[in-house]
Motif scaffolding. Structure first.
Motif, PDB file in Angstrom:
ATOM      1  N   PHE A 200     -58.992   1.109  20.024  1.00 42.28           N
ATOM      2  CA  PHE A 200     -59.409  -0.111  19.605  1.00 42.28           C
ATOM      3  C   PHE A 200     -60.752  -0.177  19.560  1.00 42.28           C
ATOM      4  CE2 PHE A 200     -60.331  -4.441  21.102  1.00 42.28           C
ATOM      5  CZ  PHE A 200     -59.401  -5.258  20.603  1.00 42.28           C
ATOM      6  N   GLY A 201     -61.363  -1.092  18.662  1.00 41.84           N
ATOM      7  CA  GLY A 201     -62.740  -1.231  18.359  1.00 41.84           C
ATOM      8  C   GLY A 201     -62.825  -2.739  17.901  1.00 41.84           C
ATOM      9  N   ALA A 202     -63.920  -2.951  17.140  1.00 46.66           N
ATOM     10  CA  ALA A 202     -64.253  -3.929  16.523  1.00 46.66           C
ATOM     11  C   ALA A 202     -65.183  -3.937  15.146  1.00 46.66           C
ATOM     12  CB  ALA A 202     -65.168  -4.856  17.242  1.00 46.66           C
ATOM     13  N   ALA A 203     -65.089  -4.860  14.092  1.00 45.36           N
ATOM     14  CA  ALA A 203     -65.629  -4.594  12.885  1.00 45.36           C
ATOM     15  C   ALA A 203     -66.284  -6.156  12.497  1.00 45.36           C
ATOM     16  CB  ALA A 203     -64.640  -4.379  11.821  1.00 45.36           C
ATOM     17  N   ALA A 224     -67.148   0.985  26.509  1.00 42.96           N
ATOM     18  CA  ALA A 224     -67.909   2.256  26.091  1.00 42.96           C
ATOM     19  C   ALA A 224     -66.997   3.266  25.354  1.00 42.96           C
ATOM     20  CB  ALA A 224     -68.166   3.023  27.396  1.00 42.96           C
ATOM     21  N   GLY A 225     -67.715   3.771  24.133  1.00 42.59           N
ATOM     22  CA  GLY A 225     -67.190   4.694  23.216  1.00 42.59           C
ATOM     23  C   GLY A 225     -66.129   4.114  22.459  1.00 42.59           C
ATOM     24  N   GLU A 226     -65.958   2.714  22.280  1.00 37.41           N
ATOM     25  CA  GLU A 226     -65.089   1.938  21.412  1.00 37.41           C
ATOM     26  C   GLU A 226     -65.993   2.009  20.063  1.00 37.41           C
ATOM     27  OE1 GLU A 226     -61.751  -0.379  24.118  1.00 37.41           O
ATOM     28  OE2 GLU A 226     -63.448  -1.627  23.595  1.00 37.41           O
ATOM     29  N   PRO A 227     -65.172   2.351  18.770  1.00 28.67           N
ATOM     30  CA  PRO A 227     -66.042   2.307  17.510  1.00 28.67           C
ATOM     31  C   PRO A 227     -66.287   0.884  16.854  1.00 28.67           C
ATOM     32  CG  PRO A 227     -63.707   2.916  17.178  1.00 28.67           C
ATOM     33  CD  PRO A 227     -63.884   2.493  18.844  1.00 28.67           C
ATOM     34  N   ALA A 262     -73.106   7.561  16.944  1.00 27.35           N
ATOM     35  CA  ALA A 262     -72.023   7.980  16.590  1.00 27.35           C
ATOM     36  C   ALA A 262     -70.825   7.063  16.802  1.00 27.35           C
ATOM     37  CB  ALA A 262     -71.607   9.298  17.333  1.00 27.35           C
ATOM     38  N   ARG A 263     -70.909   6.082  17.333  1.00 28.75           N
ATOM     39  CA  ARG A 263     -69.841   4.927  17.467  1.00 28.75           C
ATOM     40  C   ARG A 263     -69.636   4.189  16.255  1.00 28.75           C
ATOM     41  NH1 ARG A 263     -71.142   0.586  22.312  1.00 28.75           N
ATOM     42  NH2 ARG A 263     -68.975   0.105  21.977  1.00 28.75           N
ATOM     43  N   TRP A 264     -70.575   4.317  15.087  1.00 29.94           N
ATOM     44  CA  TRP A 264     -70.476   3.383  14.137  1.00 29.94           C
ATOM     45  C   TRP A 264     -69.877   4.163  12.941  1.00 29.94           C
ATOM     46  CZ3 TRP A 264     -71.628  -1.583  13.233  1.00 29.94           C
ATOM     47  CH2 TRP A 264     -72.269  -2.408  14.375  1.00 29.94           C
ATOM     48  N   CYS A 265     -69.220   3.398  12.111  1.00 30.30           N
ATOM     49  CA  CYS A 265     -68.492   3.913  10.820  1.00 30.30           C
ATOM     50  C   CYS A 265     -69.006   2.816   9.577  1.00 30.30           C
ATOM     51  CB  CYS A 265     -67.166   3.967  10.909  1.00 30.30           C
ATOM     52  SG  CYS A 265     -66.231   4.485   9.448  1.00 30.30           S
ATOM     53  N   ALA A 369     -62.309  15.527  10.642  1.00 26.34           N
ATOM     54  CA  ALA A 369     -63.276  15.433  11.703  1.00 26.34           C
ATOM     55  C   ALA A 369     -63.792  13.960  11.896  1.00 26.34           C
ATOM     56  CB  ALA A 369     -64.540  16.356  11.671  1.00 26.34           C
ATOM     57  N   GLY A 370     -64.342  13.427  10.714  1.00 23.34           N
ATOM     58  CA  GLY A 370     -65.058  12.201  10.240  1.00 23.34           C
ATOM     59  C   GLY A 370     -64.070  10.997  10.847  1.00 23.34           C
ATOM     60  N   GLY A 371     -62.962  11.076  10.412  1.00 22.07           N
ATOM     61  CA  GLY A 371     -62.112  10.214  10.442  1.00 22.07           C
ATOM     62  C   GLY A 371     -61.391   9.847  12.031  1.00 22.07           C
ATOM     63  N   THR A 372     -61.336  11.182  12.631  1.00 22.33           N
ATOM     64  CA  THR A 372     -60.888  11.248  14.248  1.00 22.33           C
ATOM     65  C   THR A 372     -62.040  10.421  15.074  1.00 22.33           C
ATOM     66  OG1 THR A 372     -59.584  13.045  13.598  1.00 22.33           O
ATOM     67  CG2 THR A 372     -59.964  12.409  15.722  1.00 22.33           C
ATOM     68  N   GLN A 373     -63.214  10.840  14.673  1.00 16.51           N
ATOM     69  CA  GLN A 373     -64.226  10.363  15.268  1.00 16.51           C
ATOM     70  C   GLN A 373     -64.619   8.824  14.807  1.00 16.51           C
ATOM     71  OE1 GLN A 373     -68.580  12.115  14.501  1.00 16.51           O
ATOM     72  NE2 GLN A 373     -69.377   9.933  14.547  1.00 16.51           N
ATOM     73  N   ALA A 374     -64.297   8.078  13.673  1.00 15.30           N
ATOM     74  CA  ALA A 374     -64.473   7.035  13.471  1.00 15.30           C
ATOM     75  C   ALA A 374     -63.559   6.308  14.045  1.00 15.30           C
ATOM     76  CB  ALA A 374     -64.400   6.612  12.111  1.00 15.30           C
ATOM     77  N   LEU A 375     -62.301   6.749  14.304  1.00 16.87           N
ATOM     78  CA  LEU A 375     -61.276   5.898  15.046  1.00 16.87           C
ATOM     79  C   LEU A 375     -60.984   6.291  16.455  1.00 16.87           C
ATOM     80  CD1 LEU A 375     -58.573   6.144  12.031  1.00 16.87           C
ATOM     81  CD2 LEU A 375     -60.473   4.266  12.687  1.00 16.87           C
TER      82      LEU A 375
END
Ligand code: ZN
Length: 457
Positions: A200-203, A224-227, A262-265, A369-375
């Motif tokens: 879960f995260g927010a946009a 904490a840690g949610e993208p 690093a939480r941001w995409c 790697a980037g997609g896994t971090q972003a999600l």
């Protein structure tokens, strides 16, 4: 514990033979042992499924409906008018049907997780449904039915232009003020509760739709840690408006006034300046590229080479890929388009691979790697602790035959008219068999009925 034996597999350290993958009861990888035997044998080439870090699922329903030239010059902004007219008719049932088809196609096309940048919240008049997270429930239902892993990113949208200008009528289904968004977030969390593997995260939609202050408030609503995902620098007109109103282009404004890490995409970043991209790379944020949609919308070409040169190692810089408008869905299509745009722009070949390396493998591993971090879905790859989200390629497929190792991936990305992806496993469970998702035919029929109704309206 289940044990799966693959003839070949791409591990973080490279290609290995006879790889025994042990799964725990939840579908995570508990152990990986090359040169093994025993277990349930698959004569297949196992590679990690890619995360699709940016989707607006409902837009799959309008794919191909905005390809006729209008009376004046067409652009992203005229496409957006078509999109607003299309979504004016969509019901929650329609959205669930379209998302089910889109997610089945993603699984067939090599994506095992989707980041749903979800902004269609309210009824056609702009009123919240009785359950404000009704549409989020439908997205979760489509993920549950198809088996794709979901990262739900409810979108905050409050304004029509940078600086807090009022929204347009076509945007009324997206809008929330802060308290309404807090309720939507809680409802959306409930929608994915019980959905194994979901994150879960927010946009905040963009600097057009959210002020700095609102972005701070949204950040505070997350754990904490949610993208956090945001559209930035997709369009020249957007960059110019941002400069005029906020005094800076969007990425610089976000770096200075929001603070990126690093939480941001940052979705698109197409028109980021070399300076902005260098700062973005240093911040450890992910750039979310959507090369097929960016081509379709005529957005422009991401400055991948300056971004790579700014990264602190030989990698391209942190990036992932997304299918965005879902005009066409496929992991290979995104990576091929990303590379081809660079080749065309710079009149070169193998533009994005380090010397001596495979382009497809460089792009696949980078986007993984980037997609896994972003999600927030880590760890990535066929490694202990990661989800067993795997693509099983057919070694006898004509595009792969007589090849091995990185050349399999190069063929998958650049040289296959038909897909060599035979089976897809999510959390160790088979969701695509012989290239087909079992729900595809039924989902196509439902979406055809939705389209027939909307086009007749
Ligand atoms: Zn988007």
């Amino acid at each position: 514990m289940r044990k799966l034996l693959f003839a070949h597999a791409l591990l973080p350290e490279g290609w290995r033979r006879d790889v025994l993958v042990t799964l725990d009861g939840t579908g995570r990888i508990a152990g990986v042992a090359p040169d093994s035997d025993g277990g349930e044998r698959h004569d297949a080439i196992a590679i990690p499924g890619l995360p699709n870090l940016h989707s607006h699922a409902f837009q799959r329903g309008m794919a191909g409906l905005a390809e006729q030239a209008g009376p004046a010059e067409d652009s992203f902004w005229t496409w957006r008018e078509v999109m607003y007219r299309f979504l004016a008719h969509l019901t929650p049932d329609d959205v669930e049907a379209i998302a089910t088809l889109a997610y089945a196609e993603m699984l067939e096309g090599g994506f095992t997780r989707v980041g749903e940048f979800h902004y269609l919240h309210h009824d056609p008049e702009g009123r919240p449904y009785a359950n404000p997270a009704e549409m989020a429930e439908r997205i979760a239902a489509a993920a549950r039915a198809t088996g794709i892993q979901l990262t739900l990113l409810p979108c905050f949208y409050a304004h029509g232009e940078a600086g807090g200008a009022p929204p347009l009528p076509g945007q009324r289904r997206f809008l929330n003020e802060r308290d309404g968004f807090a309720r939507l977030l809680e409802g959306s969390r409930r929608a994915i509760a019980g959905l194994e593997g979901a994150t879960f995260g927010a946009a905040p939609h963009s600097l057009r739709a959210a002020t700095f202050e609102e972005i701070h408030d949204i950040t505070a609503m997350l754990r904490a840690g949610e993208p956090l995902h945001i559209h930035a620098a997709e369009q020249v007109k957007e960059v110019e408006a941002c400069r005029a109103i906020l005094g800076q282009p969007p990425i610089a404004a976000l770096l200075d006034s929001v603070g990126l890490d690093a939480r941001w995409c940052l979705i698109h970043s197409t028109h980021g300046t070399p300076r902005e991209l260098a700062d973005l790379a240093r911040a450890g944020a992910v750039v979310g590229l959507c090369p097929v949609t960016e081509s379709n919308l005529g957005d422009g070409i991401f400055a991948a080479l300056p971004y790579r040169d700014a990264a602190d190692d030989s990698s391209i810089g942190r990036f992932g890929v997304g299918t965005d408008s879902n005009i066409l869905i496929g992991a290979a299509d995104e990576l091929r388009t990303m590379e081809y745009a660079q080749r065309l722009a710079h009149r070169t070949r193998n533009a994005l691979a380090p010397r001596g390396a495979s382009t497809a493998r460089t792009l696949w591993e980078g986007a993984l790697a980037g997609g896994t971090q972003a999600l927030a879905a880590g760890p990535a790859g066929i490694t202990p602790g990661a989800w067993a989200d795997l693509l099983l390629l057919d070694p006898a497929h004509p595009a792969l035959a007589a090849r091995d190792g990185d050349r399999w991936l190069d063929a998958l990305v650049f040289a296959s008219r038909t897909s060599p992806i035979r089976d897809v496993l999510v959390r160790g469970r088979r969701v695509v068999e012989a290239g087909r998702h079992p729900l595809r035919a039924a989902a196509e029929a439902r979406v055809a009925a939705v389209l027939a109704r909307i086009l007749a309206a």
